[in-house]
Design a protein around this motif. Structure first.
Motif, PDB file in Angstrom:
ATOM      1  N   ASP A  10      15.166 107.004 -11.070  1.00 29.29           N
ATOM      2  CA  ASP A  10      13.706 107.155 -11.083  1.00 29.29           C
ATOM      3  C   ASP A  10      13.273 108.553 -10.654  1.00 29.29           C
ATOM      4  N   SER A  11      14.257 109.455 -10.421  1.00 29.09           N
ATOM      5  CA  SER A  11      14.027 110.871 -10.106  1.00 29.09           C
ATOM      6  C   SER A  11      13.339 111.103  -8.775  1.00 29.09           C
ATOM      7  N   ARG A  12      13.180 110.056  -7.961  1.00 26.67           N
ATOM      8  CA  ARG A  12      12.489 110.243  -6.697  1.00 26.67           C
ATOM      9  C   ARG A  12      13.447 110.479  -5.534  1.00 26.67           C
ATOM     10  N   LEU A  13      14.660 109.972  -5.638  1.00 24.56           N
ATOM     11  CA  LEU A  13      15.626 110.109  -4.555  1.00 24.56           C
ATOM     12  C   LEU A  13      16.683 111.151  -4.904  1.00 24.56           C
ATOM     13  N   ILE A  14      17.127 111.886  -3.888  1.00 26.93           N
ATOM     14  CA  ILE A  14      18.182 112.875  -4.053  1.00 26.93           C
ATOM     15  C   ILE A  14      19.481 112.286  -3.520  1.00 26.93           C
ATOM     16  N   GLU A  15      20.499 112.249  -4.357  1.00 25.27           N
ATOM     17  CA  GLU A  15      21.793 111.701  -3.958  1.00 25.27           C
ATOM     18  C   GLU A  15      22.775 112.842  -3.709  1.00 25.27           C
ATOM     19  N   VAL A  16      23.604 112.706  -2.656  1.00 25.90           N
ATOM     20  CA  VAL A  16      24.542 113.756  -2.258  1.00 25.90           C
ATOM     21  C   VAL A  16      25.929 113.152  -2.081  1.00 25.90           C
ATOM     22  N   GLU A  17      26.933 113.844  -2.626  1.00 28.77           N
ATOM     23  CA  GLU A  17      28.320 113.413  -2.474  1.00 28.77           C
ATOM     24  C   GLU A  17      29.184 114.629  -2.128  1.00 28.77           C
ATOM     25  N   HIS A  18      30.006 114.509  -1.065  1.00 31.25           N
ATOM     26  CA  HIS A  18      30.888 115.614  -0.693  1.00 31.25           C
ATOM     27  C   HIS A  18      32.070 115.661  -1.658  1.00 31.25           C
ATOM     28  N   ARG A  19      32.383 116.872  -2.167  1.00 33.99           N
ATOM     29  CA  ARG A  19      33.429 117.008  -3.180  1.00 33.99           C
ATOM     30  C   ARG A  19      34.645 117.810  -2.719  1.00 33.99           C
ATOM     31  N   HIS A  20      34.451 118.820  -1.866  1.00 37.57           N
ATOM     32  CA  HIS A  20      35.589 119.687  -1.536  1.00 37.57           C
ATOM     33  C   HIS A  20      35.343 120.414  -0.225  1.00 37.57           C
ATOM     34  N   SER A  21      36.422 120.655   0.522  1.00 37.19           N
ATOM     35  CA  SER A  21      36.376 121.431   1.752  1.00 37.19           C
ATOM     36  C   SER A  21      37.519 122.430   1.725  1.00 37.19           C
ATOM     37  N   GLU A  22      37.205 123.696   1.999  1.00 37.32           N
ATOM     38  CA  GLU A  22      38.229 124.752   1.963  1.00 37.32           C
ATOM     39  C   GLU A  22      38.131 125.583   3.243  1.00 37.32           C
ATOM     40  N   CYS A  23      39.270 125.729   3.940  1.00 40.36           N
ATOM     41  CA  CYS A  23      39.318 126.560   5.125  1.00 40.36           C
ATOM     42  C   CYS A  23      39.838 127.945   4.751  1.00 40.36           C
ATOM     43  N   VAL A  24      39.029 128.971   4.984  1.00 37.28           N
ATOM     44  CA  VAL A  24      39.439 130.354   4.753  1.00 37.28           C
ATOM     45  C   VAL A  24      39.927 130.875   6.108  1.00 37.28           C
ATOM     46  N   THR A  25      41.202 130.766   6.361  1.00 41.41           N
ATOM     47  CA  THR A  25      41.779 130.921   7.687  1.00 41.41           C
ATOM     48  C   THR A  25      41.382 132.227   8.367  1.00 41.41           C
ATOM     49  N   ASP A  26      40.954 132.107   9.635  1.00 36.55           N
ATOM     50  CA  ASP A  26      40.611 133.254  10.485  1.00 36.55           C
ATOM     51  C   ASP A  26      39.580 134.182   9.844  1.00 36.55           C
ATOM     52  N   THR A  27      38.633 133.604   9.123  1.00 36.05           N
ATOM     53  CA  THR A  27      37.626 134.408   8.420  1.00 36.05           C
ATOM     54  C   THR A  27      36.229 133.892   8.730  1.00 36.05           C
ATOM     55  N   GLN A  28      35.367 134.772   9.188  1.00 42.94           N
ATOM     56  CA  GLN A  28      33.952 134.446   9.347  1.00 42.94           C
ATOM     57  C   GLN A  28      33.279 134.629   7.995  1.00 42.94           C
ATOM     58  N   VAL A  29      33.067 133.542   7.282  1.00 44.10           N
ATOM     59  CA  VAL A  29      32.522 133.613   5.924  1.00 44.10           C
ATOM     60  C   VAL A  29      31.083 134.137   5.967  1.00 44.10           C
ATOM     61  N   CYS A  30      30.821 135.205   5.210  1.00 41.47           N
ATOM     62  CA  CYS A  30      29.458 135.753   5.166  1.00 41.47           C
ATOM     63  C   CYS A  30      28.891 135.775   3.744  1.00 41.47           C
ATOM     64  N   GLY A  31      29.695 135.426   2.757  1.00 44.76           N
ATOM     65  CA  GLY A  31      29.211 135.336   1.384  1.00 44.76           C
ATOM     66  C   GLY A  31      30.019 134.318   0.608  1.00 44.76           C
ATOM     67  N   ALA A  32      29.359 133.516  -0.211  1.00 43.01           N
ATOM     68  CA  ALA A  32      30.041 132.517  -1.040  1.00 43.01           C
ATOM     69  C   ALA A  32      29.185 132.246  -2.264  1.00 43.01           C
TER      70      ALA A  32
END
Length: 305
Positions: A257-279
């Motif tokens: 009905d286009s009124r609700l937003i559905e969310v599903e987690h798909r992937h998790s990636e660890c960029v070791t020893d990195t403070q991510v500042c752009g993706a």
């Protein structure tokens, strides 16, 4: 879901700035352009894709520069007026996005949104409007990314206090709704199919309805400050990167009905020893993405399995 691919080496490292990665895929040429800001001379670099042309926009403490998409020719320069900024406050521009058919919006440290009218070609670029709804420095600006979407709200702006303003672009930009501060900085914001995705210093992502400003979901996605968000316009995949070294990918969708937003987690990636500042996703489908990290002299790429 994704695996690490060959990295792109850079001559210098990435600075610790919000959304410090911009990607322009050129499918007809089988090329992908990347930009990353180094040191403190620039605040942001981003491509703005309009129906008639593509411009590379660079912001710094001194002003706003616009180039042809390959960076070869500067077509416009706008100096920032230090007199408009309170004493002892830094002067800068931050937050870049196209709007509607022919506009580019750029945020400033004084909370103003500068609206530039972009001709189909040439250098006759003009500042046509200044939006003055924010009271704190702008952190990010996003336009509607769902192609063919005829929305009542197609632009969202965010500031250091966490306030979000939703606009309808046009010859006269109109404020649709204003979302109150969350108590912490909104570092990055995206707009897709009438859904606002806003990232905060708490490590949370909030999803809002763009027309009403009502909250639909809250994701406890990261343990530390989120620095980057992106959305794949053709699939609704949402990507987030944070100080905790993780990149998370979610699937957004609308209910029948286009009124609700559905969310599903798909992937998790660890960029070791990195403070991510752009993706950023590297294509409209979200089948690959790239990551930058503070003091890291490479762009790390991932592709779908």
């Amino acid at each position: 879901m994704y695996r690490k691919d060959k990295s792109i080496q850079m001559k210098s490292s990435a600075s610790s700035l919000y959304n410090n990665l911009s990607v322009l895929p050129l499918s007809d040429k089988s090329l992908t352009y990347f930009t990353v800001v180094h040191a403190n001379t620039a605040n942001m670099a981003s491509w703005c894709v309009l129906p008639s042309r593509v411009l590379l926009v660079l912001t710094s403490q001194k002003g706003i520069q616009m180039y042809e998409c390959d960076g070869s020719i500067m077509v416009y320069w706008h100096a920032l007026d230090a007199l408009e900024t309170p004493q002892a406050q830094a002067v800068f521009a931050r937050g870049i996005a196209p709007a509607g058919e022919r506009y580019i919006c750029v945020g400033t440290s004084s909370g103003l949104i500068l609206v530039f009218d972009i001709p189909a070609k040439g250098t006759n670029i003009t500042l046509t409007e200044v939006l003055a709804e924010h009271r704190d420095p702008i952190t990010d600006i996003a336009c509607e990314t769902c192609e063919g979407k005829d929305s009542l709200a197609d632009l969202v702006t965010a500031d250091d206090s966490g306030v979000l303003c939703v606009w309808k672009s046009g010859e006269d930009f109109r404020l649709v709704t204003k979302i109150s501060a969350y108590g912490v900085t909104c570092s990055s914001v995206k707009l897709w199919s009438g859904v606002i995705a806003a990232a905060y210093g708490t490590g949370q992502i909030r999803l809002y309805d763009a027309r009403t400003g009502t909250i639909s979901a809250e994701l406890d996605s990261h343990a530390r400050w989120i620095y980057a968000l992106d959305i794949a316009p053709e699939t609704g995949r949402l990507l987030s990167g944070a100080e905790d070294s993780f990149v998370q990918i979610w699937q957004l969708s609308r209910s029948e009905d286009s009124r609700l937003i559905e969310v599903e987690h798909r992937h998790s990636e660890c960029v070791t020893d990195t403070q991510v500042c752009g993706a950023k996703f590297c294509d409209p489908q979200g089948s690959s993405f790239a990551v930058t990290g503070y003091d890291l002299n490479e762009i790390i790429r991932y592709v779908q399995l």
